[in-house]
Design an enzyme around this catalytic site. Structure first.
Site, PDB file in Angstrom:
ATOM      1  N   GLY A 138       3.839  -7.542  -0.876  1.00  0.00           N
ATOM      2  CA  GLY A 138       3.437  -6.159  -1.098  1.00  0.00           C
ATOM      3  C   GLY A 138       1.950  -5.996  -0.910  1.00  0.00           C
ATOM      4  O   GLY A 138       1.245  -6.921  -0.492  1.00  0.00           O
ATOM      5  N   GLY A 139       1.470  -4.806  -1.244  1.00  0.00           N
ATOM      6  CA  GLY A 139       0.059  -4.505  -1.051  1.00  0.00           C
ATOM      7  C   GLY A 139      -0.865  -5.312  -1.942  1.00  0.00           C
ATOM      8  O   GLY A 139      -2.042  -5.507  -1.615  1.00  0.00           O
ATOM      9  N   PHE A 140      -0.346  -5.794  -3.082  1.00  0.00           N
ATOM     10  CA  PHE A 140      -1.204  -6.465  -4.041  1.00  0.00           C
ATOM     11  C   PHE A 140      -0.983  -7.972  -4.111  1.00  0.00           C
ATOM     12  O   PHE A 140      -1.686  -8.672  -4.815  1.00  0.00           O
ATOM     13  CB  PHE A 140      -1.010  -5.857  -5.436  1.00  0.00           C
ATOM     14  CG  PHE A 140      -1.450  -4.435  -5.510  1.00  0.00           C
ATOM     15  CD1 PHE A 140      -2.788  -4.098  -5.505  1.00  0.00           C
ATOM     16  CD2 PHE A 140      -0.513  -3.418  -5.566  1.00  0.00           C
ATOM     17  CE1 PHE A 140      -3.196  -2.785  -5.561  1.00  0.00           C
ATOM     18  CE2 PHE A 140      -0.912  -2.098  -5.629  1.00  0.00           C
ATOM     19  CZ  PHE A 140      -2.255  -1.772  -5.628  1.00  0.00           C
ATOM     20  N   GLY A 141       0.017  -8.489  -3.402  1.00  0.00           N
ATOM     21  CA  GLY A 141       0.230  -9.920  -3.466  1.00  0.00           C
ATOM     22  C   GLY A 141       1.524 -10.340  -2.802  1.00  0.00           C
ATOM     23  O   GLY A 141       2.276  -9.531  -2.272  1.00  0.00           O
ATOM     24  N   THR A 142       1.776 -11.642  -2.868  1.00  0.00           N
ATOM     25  CA  THR A 142       2.948 -12.244  -2.241  1.00  0.00           C
ATOM     26  C   THR A 142       3.625 -13.173  -3.242  1.00  0.00           C
ATOM     27  O   THR A 142       2.952 -13.903  -3.976  1.00  0.00           O
ATOM     28  CB  THR A 142       2.548 -13.048  -0.991  1.00  0.00           C
ATOM     29  OG1 THR A 142       1.784 -12.209  -0.110  1.00  0.00           O
ATOM     30  CG2 THR A 142       3.772 -13.544  -0.254  1.00  0.00           C
ATOM     31  N   VAL A 143       4.952 -13.133  -3.267  1.00  0.00           N
ATOM     32  CA  VAL A 143       5.718 -13.962  -4.195  1.00  0.00           C
ATOM     33  C   VAL A 143       6.563 -14.959  -3.403  1.00  0.00           C
ATOM     34  O   VAL A 143       7.248 -14.587  -2.444  1.00  0.00           O
ATOM     35  CB  VAL A 143       6.634 -13.102  -5.094  1.00  0.00           C
ATOM     36  CG1 VAL A 143       7.392 -13.999  -6.087  1.00  0.00           C
ATOM     37  CG2 VAL A 143       5.822 -12.052  -5.841  1.00  0.00           C
TER      38      VAL A 143
ATOM     39  N   LYS B 214       3.444 -16.301  -7.691  1.00  0.00           N
ATOM     40  CA  LYS B 214       2.875 -15.025  -7.248  1.00  0.00           C
ATOM     41  C   LYS B 214       1.387 -15.186  -6.948  1.00  0.00           C
ATOM     42  O   LYS B 214       0.610 -15.562  -7.826  1.00  0.00           O
ATOM     43  CB  LYS B 214       3.083 -13.962  -8.339  1.00  0.00           C
ATOM     44  CG  LYS B 214       2.610 -12.567  -7.975  1.00  0.00           C
ATOM     45  CD  LYS B 214       2.952 -11.588  -9.100  1.00  0.00           C
ATOM     46  CE  LYS B 214       2.565 -10.170  -8.754  1.00  0.00           C
ATOM     47  NZ  LYS B 214       2.940  -9.230  -9.845  1.00  0.00           N
TER      48      LYS B 214
ATOM     49  N   ASP C 266       5.547   0.974 -14.524  1.00  0.00           N
ATOM     50  CA  ASP C 266       6.023   0.944 -13.138  1.00  0.00           C
ATOM     51  C   ASP C 266       7.496   0.530 -13.083  1.00  0.00           C
ATOM     52  O   ASP C 266       7.879  -0.351 -12.320  1.00  0.00           O
ATOM     53  CB  ASP C 266       5.164  -0.017 -12.317  1.00  0.00           C
ATOM     54  CG  ASP C 266       5.272   0.247 -10.816  1.00  0.00           C
ATOM     55  OD1 ASP C 266       5.644   1.373 -10.433  1.00  0.00           O
ATOM     56  OD2 ASP C 266       4.986  -0.662 -10.034  1.00  0.00           O
TER      57      ASP C 266
END
Length: 362
Positions: free
Chosen positions: A106-111, A126, A234
């Site tokens: 996503g825009g804020f990170g990768t899992v 994450k 969220d």
């Protein structure tokens, strides 16, 4: 000082057994709405107060309000210690965990999926860009360390590492500051599981009975979070895991990147979460409260579970009256939706009332 610059993590953990941890809050730019929001969040946690209390405050003559303040400070002190104990030396990361395939980006990170090397326990790893991470500063023996807010909230949501998997929220196992740019969170990974978005995509719109099983668990999880004074902010299909168990699907809450402390006072100016499911009061007055917002997002979630094949819920469209029909649903289910999606937050059902809704008793 960044956590990655800590010299001896073992020594730090030892200190935490006896030392008092206190919060240091820097002055915020009055025009920085995000800073104001975080400062308000910090104030509500009590981080601007010293956590130790004098003997006189513990005397039998103190008021009930003072007793509650003392209790809360002790609780937050324990919470800080628990969060800091999960900090791990960056050099330990490749020794403790092995990264596998990418799960989400996503825009804020990768899992990524992964395993803990010692026992092959499945984990989720994450990676977060520090430029997208909110930090608070912790003072330990006059040394100041920056800790991600997400770490604090997830620690508070699932505080006991010895009972991983028992809380509605997914447990944080470790966190690392790998370099100048990256924070890494290592969490339990329920297996098998998938996020609710892909679950619905694969299975199609749920029946009312199936949706009720899911939503009731979501409401119970939110009650648990609010009891712990956590406001997720969220709540959506992508931030809920469906864990397959012998007794049926189990809902787990993930992604505390937008979470903060639940407080009675309204949040203003900025909505930290998916704007399409922000409550109507935010669009009308730029303010929102924790309980009514969580209830609104439950209603939005239920609509999408029941109508996922042809409908994406957005608050603005709902305010304009653009909604699919609810024909075929029971009266109790329609009432549940109406109770959650009441436009006036003062008239909206409370989270506690929602947990005892007649729909759940059918």
């Amino acid at each position: 000082m960044e956590v990655s610059t800590m010299l001896l993590f073992g020594e730090l953990r030892a200190r935490l057994q006896d030392d008092v941890v206190s919060k240091v809050v820097s002055d915020s730019d009055p025009n920085d709405h995000k800073g104001q929001e975080q400062k308000a969040c910090d104030d509500d946690l009590g981080f601007n107060n010293e956590l130790q209390t004098s003997r006189s405050e513990r005397s039998s003559e103190i008021s009930a309000e003072q007793e509650e303040d003392v209790r809360r400070r002790k609780e937050e002190n324990m919470f800080w210690r628990s969060a800091m104990k999960r900090a791990a030396d960056a050099g330990d990361f490749p020794l403790k965990y092995k990264k596998h395939k990418k799960i989400e980006e996503g825009g804020f990170g990768t899992v990524f999926a992964g395993v803990r090397i010692s026992d092959q326990q499945p984990v989720a790893i994450k990676y977060l860009n520090k430029s997208h991470v909110d930090f608070v500063s912790v003072n330990i023996n006059n040394e100041v360390y920056d800790v991600p807010v997400e770490v604090l909230m997830q620690t508070k949501a699932a505080p006991d590492r010895e009972s991983v998997g028992l809380d509605p929220a997914v447990s944080l196992l470790d966190w690392f500051s790998l370099d100048q740019d990256q924070i890494v969170l290592v969490m339990e990974r329920p297996n098998p599981s998938e996020d609710l978005y892909h679950y619905v995509l694969k299975n199609g719109p749920l029946s009312e009975k199936q949706a009720k099983v899911m939503v009731q668990q979501v409401v119970e999880a939110l009650v648990d979070l609010h009891y712990k004074r956590i406001f997720h902010r969220d709540l959506k299909l992508e931030n809920l895991l469906v864990q397959s168990t012998p007794s049926g699907p189990r809902i787990r809450i993930i992604d505390f990147g937008c979470a903060c402390v639940a407080r009675p006072e309204p949040f203003t100016s900025v909505f930290q979460g998916s704007i399409i499911v922000a409550p109507p009061e935010f669009f009308k007055s730029d303010s929102y409260c924790a309980g009514p917002t969580s209830v609104w997002q439950v209603g939005a979630l239920l609509y999408e579970l029941l109508r996922s094949h042809d409908f994406l819920f957005t608050t603005e469209e709902f305010m304009w009256g653009i909604m699919p029909a609810t024909r075929g649903l029971s009266k109790e289910c329609r009432n549940f939706l109406q109770d959650c999606l009441t436009l006036d937050p003062k008239e909206r059902i409370s989270l506690d009332q929602l947990s005892h809704h007649p729909w759940f008793k059918l």
